[in-house]
Design a protein around this motif. Sequence first.
Motif, PDB file in Angstrom:
ATOM      1  N   ASP A 278       0.855  -1.178   0.000  1.00 23.14           N
ATOM      2  CA  ASP A 278       0.000   0.000   0.000  1.00 23.14           C
ATOM      3  C   ASP A 278       0.894   1.232   0.000  1.00 23.14           C
ATOM      4  N   ARG A 279       0.295   2.354  -0.296  1.00 22.90           N
ATOM      5  CA  ARG A 279       1.130   3.545  -0.366  1.00 22.90           C
ATOM      6  C   ARG A 279       0.448   4.775   0.221  1.00 22.90           C
ATOM      7  N   PHE A 280       1.174   5.442   1.091  1.00 21.61           N
ATOM      8  CA  PHE A 280       0.771   6.775   1.531  1.00 21.61           C
ATOM      9  C   PHE A 280       1.638   7.743   0.748  1.00 21.61           C
ATOM     10  N   SER A 281       1.059   8.797   0.275  1.00 22.73           N
ATOM     11  CA  SER A 281       1.828   9.728  -0.519  1.00 22.73           C
ATOM     12  C   SER A 281       1.742  11.113   0.104  1.00 22.73           C
ATOM     13  N   THR A 282       2.881  11.814   0.154  1.00 21.23           N
ATOM     14  CA  THR A 282       2.869  13.166   0.708  1.00 21.23           C
ATOM     15  C   THR A 282       2.113  14.124  -0.210  1.00 21.23           C
ATOM     16  N   TYR A 283       1.757  13.665  -1.406  1.00 22.34           N
ATOM     17  CA  TYR A 283       0.965  14.470  -2.330  1.00 22.34           C
ATOM     18  C   TYR A 283      -0.450  14.690  -1.773  1.00 22.34           C
ATOM     19  N   GLY A 284      -0.832  13.874  -0.827  1.00 24.52           N
ATOM     20  CA  GLY A 284      -2.188  13.972  -0.274  1.00 24.52           C
ATOM     21  C   GLY A 284      -3.058  12.872  -0.831  1.00 24.52           C
ATOM     22  N   ALA A 285      -2.468  11.679  -0.955  1.00 25.64           N
ATOM     23  CA  ALA A 285      -3.204  10.558  -1.540  1.00 25.64           C
ATOM     24  C   ALA A 285      -2.844   9.266  -0.812  1.00 25.64           C
ATOM     25  N   ILE A 286      -3.818   8.371  -0.721  1.00 20.56           N
ATOM     26  CA  ILE A 286      -3.540   7.032  -0.190  1.00 20.56           C
ATOM     27  C   ILE A 286      -4.020   6.022  -1.220  1.00 20.56           C
TER      28      ILE A 286
END
Length: 320
Positions: free
Chosen positions: A83-91
């Motif tokens: 899974d990925r958390f992104s500092t762009y403001g997306a999961i």
Amino acid sequence: MKGLALLLLSTSTYLLGAPAHAGTPCKNPDPATFQSVTADGEAGCEAAKEFSRAIAEVRKFTPRPSPFELTIHHEEVLYQQEDRFSTYGAIEIKDPKLRINAGWMHEYGHSVCSKILEQNIPEYKRYAETQRRAETFARETVTQAKSITDPRKKLAYISSRSAKLKTFETDPKFKRTIEPYHELCADVVSVLHAQDASAMTKTLAKTVPSELHPRIRPELYDFSKPHPNTETDACYGDPHHVFAPVRSQLGSMGIARQETAADKTRFFNQFAITMVTQLRQQLKTPNCDSVNKNYLFMKAMNPVGETIDGSDEVQAAPAD
Ligand SMILES: [Zn+2]
């Protein structure tokens, strides 16, 4: 949480012929939490609703991050199952069963921890902004490359953009210092929510096939087991594993026994204050050898009423 290099790797794989997961937009179950929700089919949209309910529970003891984009894939390909958390403001969640687990809560935990770090570590704000710009650049690359039909031209385009992406890179020392704290903090959110010290280990043991992820060691995510300092490499170890000894400490301090929202808030605030205080020290005077000296967590969290240097400047209380 995955790094940008991996993001681009998966981007290239995606562009070079892996099946696309366009998904369909879901009815947003909670605009205060999600900017948008995209999922594979009705089951994915139902999973998003369940995720939203679990997040509402977590919000009772954590600060509220800005609304983010949520994507949920029904993903059968095991080697892409991170899974990925992104500092762009997306999961982005990839889960063949579309059933919420501790891993989903860990990804949400990253957005909470990012909010705390942005509020308390000025350098983190700059770091997150650079990451966001780089991620936007990578997403634009994906969109642009889709319109190129000639495979050779497509590959050349991706190669040149990959080279440019490197210019966005932040200080690798800063990244290496911050990442283990980010991973620990996301685990703390997930385990407090689950009230199960082994929640992350159980999830990872089910979803990470060891032959395909030889570097991931699910046992090191277990807050109920002892992990000696010698077991992990605080300087160059995997950021997920560095704080295994601290997980043991937090386990013995009762992280899984916090039942009410008030108890969890108290525990999480103390943890966040300690994390920020230590991180500030590490950034000021980097000392690889002291990164994982877990007595610092014990000293800071154990005695009731003991003050921590700089604690009054740390913002960790829930936003609502
Ligand atoms: Zn993570």
